[in-house]
Each structure stands twice: as structure tokens, then as C-alpha cells.
Design an enzyme around this catalytic site. Structure first.
Site, short mmCIF file in Angstrom:
data_model
loop_
_atom_site.label_atom_id
_atom_site.label_comp_id
_atom_site.label_asym_id
_atom_site.label_seq_id
_atom_site.Cartn_x
_atom_site.Cartn_y
_atom_site.Cartn_z
N ARG A 1 -6.75 -6.75 12.02
CA ARG A 1 -8.10 -7.09 11.52
C ARG A 1 -9.06 -7.50 12.64
O ARG A 1 -10.27 -7.29 12.53
CB ARG A 1 -8.01 -8.21 10.49
N LYS B 1 3.37 0.21 -10.92
CA LYS B 1 2.96 0.03 -12.31
C LYS B 1 1.76 0.85 -12.76
O LYS B 1 0.78 0.98 -12.02
CB LYS B 1 2.62 -1.45 -12.54
N GLY C 1 -1.27 -1.13 0.93
CA GLY C 1 -0.32 -1.63 1.92
C GLY C 1 0.94 -0.78 2.04
O GLY C 1 1.38 -0.47 3.15
N GLY D 1 -7.51 -4.95 -1.80
CA GLY D 1 -8.14 -5.14 -3.11
C GLY D 1 -9.53 -4.50 -3.18
O GLY D 1 -9.92 -3.93 -4.21
P1 AMP Z 1 2.26 -0.85 -5.65
O1 AMP Z 1 2.14 -2.17 -4.96
O2 AMP Z 1 1.97 -0.88 -7.10
O3 AMP Z 1 1.54 0.28 -4.91
O4 AMP Z 1 3.83 -0.49 -5.64
C1 AMP Z 1 4.54 -0.25 -4.45
C2 AMP Z 1 5.99 -0.41 -4.74
O5 AMP Z 1 6.38 0.52 -5.75
C3 AMP Z 1 6.88 -0.14 -3.55
O6 AMP Z 1 7.46 -1.35 -3.13
C4 AMP Z 1 7.93 0.82 -4.09
O7 AMP Z 1 9.24 0.46 -3.74
C5 AMP Z 1 7.76 0.70 -5.60
N1 AMP Z 1 8.26 1.88 -6.29
C6 AMP Z 1 7.98 3.15 -6.03
N2 AMP Z 1 8.70 3.97 -6.84
C7 AMP Z 1 9.45 3.17 -7.65
C8 AMP Z 1 10.42 3.41 -8.68
N3 AMP Z 1 10.75 4.64 -9.04
N4 AMP Z 1 10.98 2.35 -9.28
C9 AMP Z 1 10.66 1.11 -8.90
N5 AMP Z 1 9.76 0.82 -7.93
C10 AMP Z 1 9.17 1.83 -7.31
#
Ligand code: AMP
Length: 397
Positions: A35, A198, A354, A377
Site C-alpha cells: 500500500r 459464498k 485477496g 471492499g
Molecule cells: P471469497 O473470500 O468468498 O472470495 O472465498 C475465497 C475462498 O473460497 C478461498 O479460501 C477458497 O478456498 C474457497 N473456496 C473455493 N472453492 C471452494 C469449494 N469448492 N468449497 C469450499 N471453499 C471453496
């Protein structure tokens, strides 16, 4: 929004809002300098013009009270080292001594103010507090894209104290321009790859992107709720039952819009979440009982690669599998390689979030994408189609 290129800063004191909310270890050493490094270009331009710089930022969450743990004095040495000259720690913005220190600065010098969040008025966007900061400078520059989604005194309110003299620093300007290019100005076909864990955290992005994209690729943990909505079995995979109606609605919208939607052809499953899991590669989209989908399978990797190869604009947010685990990292690696290959062939690519940044770095491909957005964010809100208060304040100036 005017960039600093449109102004000559000679003999001007520039108040620059930066995002030096850097990670520190227990001994107050800065453990990631990204940063600070990314503000160098803005600092150089203003100093080369013959201006004086007053840097201001927040650090951590001091909750409106002075707390040495969150003092920016801890990082002055590191900021001086990175900017290549001495940076004076000027003290708290409301301390009368600070105004004296700043009045005594010569053109070409740099000062750093104390953590603005030592005052509750900062996060409230208080106009009087903004005026108190503003009296220290002649011109305002916002180079803190990472906090542009906050309507705080130093990120938004203060711009109104500098009519015609509030500018976007290079970091903020380039972030906004890159995101604008992919969202509204890029060459077609435009492909968005949305991964991560999610549906609930990505739903607004998917909804905002759908009318803009030609191809929507959904991967990662969020894809299993879509597979369930399409009627496939998903075993023990990540599933958000309350998002099922939303996933169905998105699928209906996709169908009605005629856009291409790519989710899955096969899945690499584990019998548990870990690198010691046994592996099963499915033949199709159904995942058997007691197995958990943790990565895209080889057929899916090939189909994503083909879509990306033919794309001219690419946005990638979120890994398509649990890439932190070696056994389930192949899909994300394949996507990273495909995005880089397409970029080399002339596509414009932006990567954000990230985990996607960690993935592109892990495979040493960060030099082969067009832009890496570090906005966190703020970037997510931009992709959701929200107007960021920090950007709005500059646009209105
Ligand atoms: P996000 O912060 O929502 O972008 O989620 C990132 C995280 O999603 C990473 O740590 C990945 O390990 C997780 N991820 C990706 N694919 C899967 C999966 N099939 N099941 C569980 N976690 C996952």
C-alpha cells in the site's frame, strides 16, 4: 473526476489521503508494504512539481480514541525508506503544534499526520473535522481507493472544502479507470469469472454484471448452490439453502438474456476437507453422497480455458476451488494461466479480491495480467454498481 495530471502543485501544500492501513507485527514492523509502494507515483509527481506533501491515513480500528498501538508514528521509518526521503511525523491533526510543523515545511518535503481515526468525527464524516484537516493544506488529493467506499471526513467530506482543487491520485484514478474499462468500456466478448466461497457475498456482483457480460463463469464454493438449483446432487459440498431461490432467479435471467453461463462439467471431490483427502473426479455434474466438491474437473478446466482464450475483456474475482490445498488447486491454476495467456494475446484483464491476487502471485503470473485491483471492499462495491462516496465527492468537485 480530475487526475493530478491536470494540476501543477508548485508551492502548494497537498493533503493526500492515502491508505496506509498496513499490517504490522508485534514489534510494529510493516509486514506488507504494497500500500505504501503504490502511492509512490503520486508522491513523485507532486514533489517534482515543487509541492509539499502532507500524508494522512487511518490505521486499524482505534474507535475514536488516541491509542499508541495504532499510531502512524510506528511506520514513519518505513514510509521514509520507501518514498526515498525523510518523512516528518507531524502529530495529531487537531494539535496546534502540528499546524506549526506544517507551516514550517519547505517545498519538496513530506509530512505524515497521526491516525485520523483517533477522532470519532473522522468516521462520522463530520464537516467541522473535515474543515480542521483542510486548513492544513492548499489542495486535496485522494489516493486511497481502499477506503473510497467509506463516507468519512478525510475520504469524502473534505473534498467540498477544496472547490476545483480536489484531485484523484494515480492509484485511485487507475483503479477506477480499470474497473470502468471492464464494466463499461471494454472490447467484446467480455467474460467475468466469479468464484469464492459464498453466493451471498457475490450475488450483487453477479446481478450487476449479468447485463454487461457475454460470458459468465461461476466457480468455487458458490457454484454448488447453482448446481443444486439446476437439480444436480451435490453431496457434502458447500451449500446455502436460503440462496437457492436467488440462484434459480439468476439462472432464469441468464436464460432470458441469452448470455452464456458456464458452471460445471465435472468436479474434483474430496472425502474430507484437507490435503490428506481421497479424491474422486466425477463424470458429470452430479456429486455422490459423502463427497465434497472442492475444485473444477479437467473437462471444466478445458471449457473455461476455451472461453477465456476467445475473450477480449476479462474480470476475475475469486478462486474456482480450494487452491490453498495442493490437491484442489489445479482448477484455479488453470484459470490463472488462461487469463494470463489471453492477456498476452491482447485481452484486457482485471483481477481483484485477496484470494485471486494470492492465486495469481502463487503461480508467478502477476506480470501477465493488465491490472490487479487491491481495493478489497471498495472494489467489490464498485463491481456491485454502487457509487463510492470518495469517488462521488471528487466527481462532484
Ligand atoms: P471469497 O473470500 O468468498 O472470495 O472465498 C475465497 C475462498 O473460497 C478461498 O479460501 C477458497 O478456498 C474457497 N473456496 C473455493 N472453492 C471452494 C469449494 N469448492 N468449497 C469450499 N471453499 C471453496
Amino acid at each position: 473526476m480530475k487526475s493530478i495530471d491536470s494540476f501543477n502543485f508548485a508551492n502548494q501544500k497537498a493533503l493526500i489521503r492515502v491508505d496506509y492501513n498496513v499490517p504490522l507485527d508485534d514489534n510494529f514492523n510493516v509486514t506488507d508494504v504494497t500500500r505504501i509502494v503504490r502511492t509512490k507515483e503520486t508522491v513523485s509527481k507532486i514533489l517534482n512539481d515543487g509541492g509539499t506533501i502532507i500524508l494522512m491515513s487511518h490505521l486499524g480500528r482505534p474507535k475514536g480514541e488516541a491509542n499508541d498501538k495504532y499510531s502512524l508514528r510506528h511506520i514513519v521509518g518505513k514510509v521514509s525508506e520507501i518514498l526515498g526521503q525523510e518523512v516528518v511525523f507531524a502529530g495529531d491533526v487537531l494539535d496546534p503544534k502540528t499546524a506549526d510543523v506544517i507551516a514550517g515545511l519547505k517545498p519538496g518535503s513530506i509530512a505524515l499526520l497521526e491516525n485520523l481515526r483517533f477522532h470519532a468525527e473522522e468516521e462520522k464524516g463530520d464537516p467541522d473535522f473535515a474543515k480542521a484537516i483542510a486548513r492544513l493544506g492548499d489542495v486535496y488529493v485522494n489516493d486511497a481507493f481502499g477506503t473510497a467506499h467509506r463516507e468519512h471526513a478525510s475520504t469524502a467530506t473534505i473534498a467540498r472544502c477544496f472547490p476545483g482543487k480536489a484531485f484523484a491520485g494515480y492509484l485511485l484514478y487507475n483503479e477506477v479507470m480499470s474497473l470502468e474499462t471492464v464494466l463499461n468500456g471494454g472490447e467484446k466478448p467480455f467474460t467475468a469469472i466469479i468464484g469464492g466461497s459464498k453466493v451471498s457475498t457475490k450475488i450483487n456482483i453477479i446481478t450487476n454484471l449479468l447485463p454487461k457480460v457475454d460470458n459468465l463463469i461461476v466457480g468455487g464454493g458458490l457454484s454448488y448452490t447453482f448446481l443444486a438449483a439446476m437439480g444436480y446432487t451435490i453431496g457434502n459440498s458447500l451449500f446455502e439453502p436460503d440462496m437457492l431461490p436467488v440462484a434459480k432467479e439468476i439462472l432464469d435471467q441468464v436464460k432470458a438474456s441469452g448470455k452464456n453461463f458456464y458452471c460445471r462439467l465435472d468436479t474434483i471431490c474430496g472425502d474430507k476437507f484437507g490435503d490428506d483427502a481421497n479424491i474422486l473426479v466425477t463424470e458429470d455434474n452430479n456429486i455422490p453422497d459423502n463427497w465434497e466438491g472442492l475444485d473444477i474437473g479437467p473437462k471444466t478446466q478445458k471449457s473455461f480455458a476455451q472461453v477465456l482464450r476467445d475473450s477480449k475483456t476479462i474480470l476475475w474475482n475469486g478462486p474456482v476451488g480450494v487452491f490453498e490445498l495442493e490437491k484442489f488447486s489445479k482448477g484455479t491454476k488453470a484459470v490463472a494461466i488462461s487469463v494470463a495467456a489471453s492477456t498476452l494475446a491482447g485481452a484486457y484483464s482485471v483481477i481483484g479480491g485477496g484470494d485471486s491476487i494470492a492465486a495469481i502471485n502463487k503461480y508467478d503470473l502477476s506480470d501477465f495480467v493488465s491490472y490487479i485491483s487491491t481495493g478489497g471492499g471498495a472494489m467489490l462495491e464498485y463491481l456491485e454498481g454502487k457509487e463510492l462516496p470518495g469517488v462521488k465527492a471528487l466527481n462532484e468537485n
